[in-house]
Design an enzyme around this catalytic site. Sequence first.
Site, PDB file in Angstrom:
ATOM      1  N   MET A  29      40.341  47.497  37.394  1.00  0.00           N
ATOM      2  CA  MET A  29      39.240  47.305  36.442  1.00  0.00           C
ATOM      3  C   MET A  29      38.426  46.071  36.830  1.00  0.00           C
ATOM      4  O   MET A  29      37.690  45.514  36.013  1.00  0.00           O
ATOM      5  CB  MET A  29      39.787  47.181  35.026  1.00  0.00           C
ATOM      6  CG  MET A  29      40.522  48.447  34.583  1.00  0.00           C
ATOM      7  SD  MET A  29      40.547  48.681  32.816  1.00  0.00           S
ATOM      8  CE  MET A  29      41.502  47.277  32.315  1.00  0.00           C
ATOM      9  N   GLY A  35      46.687  39.440  42.949  1.00  0.00           N
ATOM     10  CA  GLY A  35      47.558  40.574  42.612  1.00  0.00           C
ATOM     11  C   GLY A  35      46.947  41.876  43.107  1.00  0.00           C
ATOM     12  O   GLY A  35      47.617  42.697  43.755  1.00  0.00           O
ATOM     13  N   HIS A  36      45.662  42.059  42.791  1.00  0.00           N
ATOM     14  CA  HIS A  36      44.973  43.274  43.260  1.00  0.00           C
ATOM     15  C   HIS A  36      44.951  43.309  44.790  1.00  0.00           C
ATOM     16  O   HIS A  36      45.189  44.347  45.413  1.00  0.00           O
ATOM     17  CB  HIS A  36      43.521  43.281  42.770  1.00  0.00           C
ATOM     18  CG  HIS A  36      43.360  43.283  41.275  1.00  0.00           C
ATOM     19  ND1 HIS A  36      42.867  42.211  40.584  1.00  0.00           N
ATOM     20  CD2 HIS A  36      43.620  44.230  40.355  1.00  0.00           C
ATOM     21  CE1 HIS A  36      42.811  42.501  39.293  1.00  0.00           C
ATOM     22  NE2 HIS A  36      43.269  43.714  39.122  1.00  0.00           N
ATOM     23  N   LYS A 151      53.610  44.630  37.793  1.00  0.00           N
ATOM     24  CA  LYS A 151      53.163  43.845  36.631  1.00  0.00           C
ATOM     25  C   LYS A 151      52.992  44.740  35.403  1.00  0.00           C
ATOM     26  O   LYS A 151      53.369  44.378  34.299  1.00  0.00           O
ATOM     27  CB  LYS A 151      51.833  43.174  37.004  1.00  0.00           C
ATOM     28  CG  LYS A 151      50.911  42.838  35.907  1.00  0.00           C
ATOM     29  CD  LYS A 151      51.197  41.486  35.367  1.00  0.00           C
ATOM     30  CE  LYS A 151      50.396  41.103  34.141  1.00  0.00           C
ATOM     31  NZ  LYS A 151      49.304  41.939  33.757  1.00  0.00           N
ATOM     32  N   ASP A 152      52.424  45.946  35.623  1.00  0.00           N
ATOM     33  CA  ASP A 152      52.236  46.891  34.522  1.00  0.00           C
ATOM     34  C   ASP A 152      53.288  47.986  34.669  1.00  0.00           C
ATOM     35  O   ASP A 152      52.980  49.126  35.027  1.00  0.00           O
ATOM     36  CB  ASP A 152      50.802  47.439  34.553  1.00  0.00           C
ATOM     37  CG  ASP A 152      49.799  46.318  34.386  1.00  0.00           C
ATOM     38  OD1 ASP A 152      49.646  45.830  33.261  1.00  0.00           O
ATOM     39  OD2 ASP A 152      49.195  45.878  35.390  1.00  0.00           O
ATOM     40  N   GLN A 155      52.925  51.278  32.898  1.00  0.00           N
ATOM     41  CA  GLN A 155      51.786  52.033  33.437  1.00  0.00           C
ATOM     42  C   GLN A 155      52.191  52.803  34.704  1.00  0.00           C
ATOM     43  O   GLN A 155      51.783  53.945  34.915  1.00  0.00           O
ATOM     44  CB  GLN A 155      50.649  51.068  33.746  1.00  0.00           C
ATOM     45  CG  GLN A 155      49.451  51.702  34.390  1.00  0.00           C
ATOM     46  CD  GLN A 155      48.265  50.758  34.422  1.00  0.00           C
ATOM     47  OE1 GLN A 155      47.490  50.711  33.487  1.00  0.00           O
ATOM     48  NE2 GLN A 155      48.120  49.994  35.487  1.00  0.00           N
ATOM     49  N   MET A 186      49.752  36.864  37.485  1.00  0.00           N
ATOM     50  CA  MET A 186      48.288  36.905  37.550  1.00  0.00           C
ATOM     51  C   MET A 186      47.772  38.085  36.740  1.00  0.00           C
ATOM     52  O   MET A 186      48.370  39.173  36.746  1.00  0.00           O
ATOM     53  CB  MET A 186      47.831  37.055  38.998  1.00  0.00           C
ATOM     54  CG  MET A 186      47.997  35.774  39.750  1.00  0.00           C
ATOM     55  SD  MET A 186      47.150  35.874  41.323  1.00  0.00           S
ATOM     56  CE  MET A 186      47.527  34.245  41.932  1.00  0.00           C
TER      57      MET A 186
HETATM   58  P1  AMP Z   1      43.902  46.102  36.449  1.00  0.00           P
HETATM   59  O1  AMP Z   1      42.642  45.729  37.137  1.00  0.00           O
HETATM   60  O2  AMP Z   1      44.437  45.056  35.546  1.00  0.00           O
HETATM   61  O3  AMP Z   1      43.817  47.476  35.806  1.00  0.00           O
HETATM   62  O4  AMP Z   1      44.984  46.234  37.595  1.00  0.00           O
HETATM   63  C1  AMP Z   1      44.817  47.070  38.709  1.00  0.00           C
HETATM   64  C2  AMP Z   1      46.111  47.160  39.466  1.00  0.00           C
HETATM   65  O5  AMP Z   1      46.512  45.856  39.896  1.00  0.00           O
HETATM   66  C3  AMP Z   1      47.259  47.702  38.580  1.00  0.00           C
HETATM   67  O6  AMP Z   1      48.062  48.572  39.367  1.00  0.00           O
HETATM   68  C4  AMP Z   1      47.991  46.445  38.213  1.00  0.00           C
HETATM   69  O7  AMP Z   1      49.351  46.648  37.920  1.00  0.00           O
HETATM   70  C5  AMP Z   1      47.834  45.618  39.487  1.00  0.00           C
HETATM   71  N1  AMP Z   1      48.051  44.197  39.184  1.00  0.00           N
HETATM   72  C6  AMP Z   1      47.505  43.494  38.175  1.00  0.00           C
HETATM   73  N2  AMP Z   1      47.997  42.228  38.161  1.00  0.00           N
HETATM   74  C7  AMP Z   1      48.881  42.147  39.192  1.00  0.00           C
HETATM   75  C8  AMP Z   1      49.725  41.105  39.699  1.00  0.00           C
HETATM   76  N3  AMP Z   1      49.766  39.903  39.136  1.00  0.00           N
HETATM   77  N4  AMP Z   1      50.501  41.368  40.776  1.00  0.00           N
HETATM   78  C9  AMP Z   1      50.468  42.601  41.354  1.00  0.00           C
HETATM   79  N5  AMP Z   1      49.701  43.636  40.924  1.00  0.00           N
HETATM   80  C10 AMP Z   1      48.912  43.408  39.856  1.00  0.00           C
END
Ligand code: AMP
Length: 284
Positions: A29, A35-36, A151-152, A155, A186
Amino acid sequence: MLFKKSDDLQAFLSNKRQSGVPIGFVPTMGALHKGHISLIELSKKKKCLTVCSIFINPIQFNDPKDFEKYPVTLVSDLDLLIQSGCDVLYLPSVDEMYPEGLQTTRENIPLRGLDTILEGASRPGHFQGVAFVVKRLLERVQPDFLFMGQKDFQQVLVVREMIHHFKLPIRVISGPIIREETGLAMSSRNIRLSAPVRKKAGVIYAALKHIADNYYIRSWSELRQEAIDMILKELPDAGIDYLLSADIHTLKEITPTQDSPAVILTAIWVEGVRLLDNILVGSK
Ligand code: AMP
């Protein structure tokens, strides 16, 4: 390469697919952080043509204010993606993702109840929204590998279940949690925390580690209480929604036994931000 239209994206990817390159997909998103990027690096390591999407999915937000406040940092996102060597960015609009409109009734995807517990209990409809948008993205990208963050944790299970249900030929790879220096996982939402609280929120990971280090040798209720005390000492205004030990496949609550791996999951409200974290115990 940047694509806003799925037709253009699909034409480009089908060409690549024919030349035999595997496709790796990292849906996000935006408001990208390390992390991403770690997921993009995992995909690159697997020698995949790597596609990242940025789409803030309105139908997974049950709180409209959370949707409005969701950070948008497109310029720095593009910078990070270029630096990481990501091959393709898919950046669809809401109309592109939902040509049928947002208010349309959608059939529920059967998710073995994984969507209604824990995060799903506090955010009704959230995981149906996630499963729906990820399915639509997967239909467009048709990746060989889907990279998601531990992290999720819930999900990842929800998306695995959706993929299993629709028999999609896609391998899901879960990447480790990338943390700030303090230990705080993160998250794009961390920028909404004040600087002192953001620093102190590293205690959440310290508390999870305390549980993991003692999981098979101490009483669960004592350990859980000690972890809560650690967190509230640093963050007295924190609201702990849950802190529990769960089965890694069903997310049903379990108490420690020597032979069963578990995941310790927590969701904590701090300064109006919901922080999620987890740690695995007893699994390789
Ligand atoms: P989001 O943009 O929050 O929807 O996250 C996109 C992807 O990045 C999802 O698969 C999350 O689980 C992963 N993600 C978010 N934060 C982290 C993190 N700190 N470490 C590893 N992956 C992450």
